[in-house]
Scaffold this active site. Structure first.
Site, PDB file in Angstrom:
ATOM      1  N   GLU A 157       1.156  -1.420   0.271  1.00 57.04           N
ATOM      2  CA  GLU A 157      -0.322  -0.160   0.137  1.00 57.04           C
ATOM      3  C   GLU A 157       0.580   1.510   0.121  1.00 57.04           C
ATOM      4  OE1 GLU A 157      -3.417   0.154  -0.603  1.00 57.04           O
ATOM      5  OE2 GLU A 157      -4.018  -2.004  -0.432  1.00 57.04           O
ATOM      6  N   ASN A 178      -7.995   9.978  -4.525  1.00 59.27           N
ATOM      7  CA  ASN A 178      -8.307   8.653  -5.510  1.00 59.27           C
ATOM      8  C   ASN A 178      -9.207   9.544  -7.168  1.00 59.27           C
ATOM      9  OD1 ASN A 178      -7.483   6.067  -5.044  1.00 59.27           O
ATOM     10  ND2 ASN A 178      -8.239   7.569  -3.108  1.00 59.27           N
ATOM     11  N   ASP A 197     -12.975   9.244  -7.139  1.00 59.03           N
ATOM     12  CA  ASP A 197     -14.142   9.441  -5.980  1.00 59.03           C
ATOM     13  C   ASP A 197     -14.187  10.516  -5.534  1.00 59.03           C
ATOM     14  OD1 ASP A 197     -12.496   8.379  -4.305  1.00 59.03           O
ATOM     15  OD2 ASP A 197     -13.910   6.268  -3.296  1.00 59.03           O
ATOM     16  N   SER A 249     -11.429  10.914  -3.225  1.00 55.23           N
ATOM     17  CA  SER A 249     -11.414  10.381  -2.189  1.00 55.23           C
ATOM     18  C   SER A 249     -10.012  10.271  -1.796  1.00 55.23           C
ATOM     19  CB  SER A 249     -12.018   8.696  -1.588  1.00 55.23           C
ATOM     20  OG  SER A 249     -11.506   8.272  -1.934  1.00 55.23           O
ATOM     21  N   ASP A 301      -6.385   8.224   0.066  1.00 58.72           N
ATOM     22  CA  ASP A 301      -5.678   7.104   1.420  1.00 58.72           C
ATOM     23  C   ASP A 301      -5.093   7.933   2.010  1.00 58.72           C
ATOM     24  OD1 ASP A 301      -7.456   5.576  -0.405  1.00 58.72           O
ATOM     25  OD2 ASP A 301      -5.921   5.150  -1.164  1.00 58.72           O
ATOM     26  N   ASN A 354      -8.862   4.693   3.322  1.00 61.13           N
ATOM     27  CA  ASN A 354      -9.275   5.923   2.547  1.00 61.13           C
ATOM     28  C   ASN A 354     -10.262   6.161   3.332  1.00 61.13           C
ATOM     29  OD1 ASN A 354     -12.154   6.543   0.839  1.00 61.13           O
ATOM     30  ND2 ASN A 354     -10.141   6.096  -0.255  1.00 61.13           N
TER      31      ASN A 354
END
Length: 140
Positions: free
Chosen positions: A49, A60, A63, A65, A67, A74
């Site tokens: 990750e 991201n 959408d 969002s 992380d 998220n």
């Protein structure tokens, strides 16, 4: 020129060992076996990750969002960054997830509610793999 090669070698060796301090911290925090997930899988997921970067963020575009932290938790569902209204599952703002201890606490909530499949990096790089190399030589 030799000094540069020695420095590069030291940096690469130091980078290769960042998994062991993380493995020891995660073990001390009760992550080994937490919700049926082995320590090696937690360390593999952190590498997949964020490459063990506690300060990592990833936007991201699909959408809007973001992380956050070592586990790339998220903002849409788990932490509050002010962009998505509503109750979040973790009791932290997203910026508080730059703290390893807060990320661990939130990751425990995530894995209890969604299992490790909440993390795309884990699904792509760890699930079904021999992940023992992530803790090999760490003494954990």
């Amino acid at each position: 020129m030799m000094k540069i090669w020695v420095l590069l070698l030291l940096v690469s060796v130091a980078s290769a060992q960042t998994n062991c301090p993380l493995a020891r911290t995660l073990k001390a925090a009760g992550m080994d076996g937490f919700n049926g997930v082995s320590l090696a899988h937690w360390v593999c997921m952190a590498f997949a990750e964020s490459s063990y970067d506690t300060q990592a963020t990833h936007f991201n575009p699909s959408d809007g969002s973001t992380d956050y932290g070592i586990f790339q938790i998220n903002s849409r569902y788990w932490c509050s960054d002010g962009k998505f209204p509503g109750k979040k599952e973790c009791p932290f703002t997203c910026n508080q997830l730059f703290s390893l201890q807060n990320s661990i606490a939130c990751a425990k909530i995530v894995v209890q509610k969604r299992t490790m499949t909440a993390w795309d990096g884990w699904k792509a790089k760890c699930r079904g793999q021999n992940v023992s190399k992530y803790i090999a030589g760490c003494g954990v």
